[in-house]
Design a protein around this motif. Structure first.
Motif, short mmCIF file in Angstrom:
data_model
loop_
_atom_site.label_atom_id
_atom_site.label_comp_id
_atom_site.label_asym_id
_atom_site.label_seq_id
_atom_site.Cartn_x
_atom_site.Cartn_y
_atom_site.Cartn_z
N GLY A 159 88.13 -33.67 -50.41
CA GLY A 159 86.27 -33.14 -50.68
C GLY A 159 86.50 -32.11 -52.05
N PHE A 160 87.84 -32.21 -52.90
CA PHE A 160 87.95 -31.49 -53.95
C PHE A 160 87.44 -31.45 -55.01
N ALA A 161 86.57 -30.17 -55.13
CA ALA A 161 85.57 -30.55 -56.57
C ALA A 161 85.62 -29.22 -56.59
N SER A 162 85.03 -28.93 -58.39
CA SER A 162 84.12 -28.19 -59.15
C SER A 162 83.34 -27.70 -59.53
N VAL A 163 81.92 -26.69 -59.75
CA VAL A 163 80.50 -26.92 -60.28
C VAL A 163 80.69 -27.22 -61.05
N GLN A 164 82.19 -26.45 -61.78
CA GLN A 164 81.70 -26.84 -63.61
C GLN A 164 83.23 -27.41 -64.10
N LYS A 165 83.72 -28.28 -64.26
CA LYS A 165 84.83 -28.94 -64.67
C LYS A 165 85.27 -28.38 -65.90
N GLY A 166 86.85 -28.08 -65.87
CA GLY A 166 87.75 -28.14 -67.54
C GLY A 166 87.00 -26.65 -67.37
N LYS A 167 86.86 -25.50 -66.45
CA LYS A 167 86.70 -24.55 -66.99
C LYS A 167 88.16 -23.46 -66.16
N GLY A 168 88.87 -23.82 -65.55
CA GLY A 168 90.16 -23.37 -65.03
C GLY A 168 90.14 -23.07 -63.30
N ASN A 169 89.18 -23.52 -62.97
CA ASN A 169 88.51 -23.06 -61.34
C ASN A 169 89.46 -23.95 -60.31
N GLY A 170 89.11 -25.48 -60.87
CA GLY A 170 90.12 -26.54 -60.35
C GLY A 170 91.67 -26.01 -60.01
N SER A 171 92.02 -26.12 -61.01
CA SER A 171 93.62 -25.49 -60.67
C SER A 171 93.88 -24.43 -60.11
N GLN A 172 93.26 -23.26 -59.90
CA GLN A 172 93.30 -22.11 -59.54
C GLN A 172 93.10 -22.20 -58.31
N SER A 182 93.27 -42.93 -59.78
CA SER A 182 94.77 -43.09 -61.37
C SER A 182 94.23 -41.65 -62.25
N ASP A 183 92.02 -42.47 -61.97
CA ASP A 183 92.03 -41.49 -63.74
C ASP A 183 91.49 -40.08 -63.36
N VAL A 184 92.26 -38.78 -61.86
CA VAL A 184 92.62 -37.69 -61.83
C VAL A 184 94.38 -37.60 -62.22
N PRO A 206 96.41 -37.20 -64.55
CA PRO A 206 96.85 -36.20 -65.89
C PRO A 206 96.05 -35.01 -65.40
N PHE A 207 95.58 -34.73 -64.50
CA PHE A 207 95.31 -33.33 -63.72
C PHE A 207 95.85 -32.52 -62.80
N TYR A 208 96.37 -33.89 -61.92
CA TYR A 208 97.48 -33.29 -60.82
C TYR A 208 98.51 -33.05 -61.51
N GLU A 209 98.78 -33.67 -61.99
CA GLU A 209 99.76 -33.56 -63.25
C GLU A 209 99.91 -32.43 -64.14
N LYS A 210 99.19 -32.08 -64.93
CA LYS A 210 98.86 -30.83 -65.10
C LYS A 210 99.36 -29.92 -64.09
N CYS A 211 98.72 -29.90 -62.69
CA CYS A 211 99.21 -29.02 -61.83
C CYS A 211 100.47 -28.77 -61.24
C1 LIG Z 1 89.20 -32.43 -60.49
C2 LIG Z 1 88.54 -30.63 -60.03
C3 LIG Z 1 88.36 -30.66 -58.92
C4 LIG Z 1 89.11 -30.57 -61.25
O1 LIG Z 1 89.07 -29.61 -61.32
P1 LIG Z 1 88.12 -27.97 -62.72
O2 LIG Z 1 87.54 -26.91 -62.22
O3 LIG Z 1 87.73 -29.83 -63.46
O4 LIG Z 1 89.81 -28.13 -63.30
P2 LIG Z 1 91.09 -26.77 -64.17
O5 LIG Z 1 89.16 -26.62 -65.08
O6 LIG Z 1 91.63 -26.38 -64.17
O7 LIG Z 1 91.53 -28.54 -65.66
C5 LIG Z 1 92.65 -28.09 -64.93
C6 LIG Z 1 93.58 -29.76 -66.26
O8 LIG Z 1 93.42 -30.50 -65.79
C7 LIG Z 1 92.03 -31.63 -66.81
N1 LIG Z 1 91.30 -32.24 -65.99
C8 LIG Z 1 90.53 -31.87 -64.98
N2 LIG Z 1 89.93 -33.04 -64.07
C9 LIG Z 1 90.52 -33.92 -64.95
C10 LIG Z 1 90.63 -35.13 -64.98
N3 LIG Z 1 89.34 -35.97 -63.72
N4 LIG Z 1 91.04 -36.10 -65.31
C11 LIG Z 1 92.15 -36.05 -66.56
N5 LIG Z 1 92.12 -34.32 -66.63
C12 LIG Z 1 91.41 -33.30 -66.59
C13 LIG Z 1 92.08 -30.44 -68.32
O9 LIG Z 1 90.62 -30.98 -68.72
C14 LIG Z 1 91.98 -29.80 -67.93
O10 LIG Z 1 93.48 -29.76 -69.33
P3 LIG Z 1 93.23 -27.98 -69.71
O11 LIG Z 1 94.19 -27.12 -69.39
O12 LIG Z 1 94.43 -29.23 -70.85
O13 LIG Z 1 92.43 -27.78 -70.38
C15 LIG Z 1 87.42 -31.75 -61.30
O14 LIG Z 1 87.70 -31.91 -62.74
C16 LIG Z 1 85.50 -32.47 -60.21
O15 LIG Z 1 85.26 -31.68 -59.48
N6 LIG Z 1 86.31 -33.42 -60.83
C17 LIG Z 1 85.62 -34.54 -59.90
C18 LIG Z 1 85.66 -34.84 -57.88
C19 LIG Z 1 87.29 -35.17 -58.21
O16 LIG Z 1 87.89 -35.95 -59.15
N7 LIG Z 1 87.78 -34.58 -57.76
C20 LIG Z 1 89.46 -34.70 -57.07
C21 LIG Z 1 89.45 -36.19 -55.84
S1 LIG Z 1 91.17 -36.58 -55.66
#
Ligand SMILES: CC(C)(COP(=O)(O)OP(=O)(O)OC[C@H]1O[C@@H](n2cnc3c(N)ncnc32)[C@H](O)[C@@H]1OP(=O)(O)O)[C@@H](O)C(=O)NCCC(=O)NCCS
Length: 179
Positions: free
Chosen positions: A81-94, A116-118, A120-125
């Motif tokens: 249930g992981f989701a951010s209101v505004q994506k790409g602002k660093g809130n999810g990784s924080q 698989s499309d997410v 890259p986010f977990y790899e960055k984290c």
């Molecule tokens: C996944 C999610 C929770 C991340 O939260 P966020 O607030 O956007 O995360 P961050 O802003 O901290 O992102 C950190 C980095 O990951 C990247 N990233 C975030 N989501 C990504 C995605 N879906 N695919 C690829 N890269 C992603 C960001 O671009 C950022 O990269 P940068 O540091 O080079 O700028 C958010 O994108 C989201 O709500 N996604 C929709 C729901 C979802 O897919 N949840 C995860 C289910 S497993």
């Protein structure tokens, strides 16, 4: 930003409304506040709140998550249930970093799942990923066992023994999600 952990009964009606909207799950749209609290009674909500105390990012730790592997039932915490209101602002990784610190401090054996499309986010984290292993988690769909819709298993925090358990999952030895 403020990191906060809430039990379902501690969430405000507005927070529940925000969470349901963020989850975009048709099944749960329009759910009553009390029904939400009952459905997720075994969960804990990790929130990143902005200065107005509005949710910027949310994740759920589900403590009702049991897997049967080779006739043994194992209990884990499931991060979902992981989701951010505004994506790409660093809130999810924080938020994830705060939650992972909490999980490690409490030694909660925790996994998560992702498509698989997410990845890259977990790899960055820096979250260890078992690529394409989620298909070896079987879930009950009506009367049938079907593979999970997710692709990867996320190792949020596991002992070496539990880590090996997931590494060894394959077609011959899948895990069954016990509801
Ligand atoms: C996944 C999610 C929770 C991340 O939260 P966020 O607030 O956007 O995360 P961050 O802003 O901290 O992102 C950190 C980095 O990951 C990247 N990233 C975030 N989501 C990504 C995605 N879906 N695919 C690829 N890269 C992603 C960001 O671009 C950022 O990269 P940068 O540091 O080079 O700028 C958010 O994108 C989201 O709500 N996604 C929709 C729901 C979802 O897919 N949840 C995860 C289910 S497993």
């Amino acid at each position: 930003m403020i990191y906060s952990i809430k039990k379902p009964e501690e969430l405000t009606a507005q927070e529940i409304e925000t969470i349901i909207a963020l989850w975009e799950n048709e099944e749960w749209m329009g759910m009553e506040v009390n029904d939400f609290k009952i459905l997720f009674k075994d969960s804990e909500f990790h929130l990143l709140l902005d200065l107005d105390e509005k949710i910027a990012s949310v994740l759920r730790l589900n403590f009702d998550f049991n897997l049967k592997i080779s006739d043994h039932v194992y209990s884990f915490a499931e991060l979902g249930g992981f989701a951010s209101v505004q994506k790409g602002k660093g809130n999810g990784s924080q938020l994830l970093q705060h939650s992972m610190n909490t999980i490690v401090t409490r030694d909660l054996q925790t996994i998560g799942f992702c498509l698989s499309d997410v990845r890259p986010f977990y790899e960055k984290c820096n979250v260890p990923i078992l690529y394409d292993k989620a298909k070896y988690i079987q879930e009950k769909d009506g009367g049938d066992w079907v593979p999970s819709e997710d692709d990867d298993i996320l190792i949020i925090h596991l002992s070496e023994e539990n880590n090996n358990l997931f590494q060894q999952l394959d077609l011959q030895q899948p895990a069954y999600l016990i509801q």
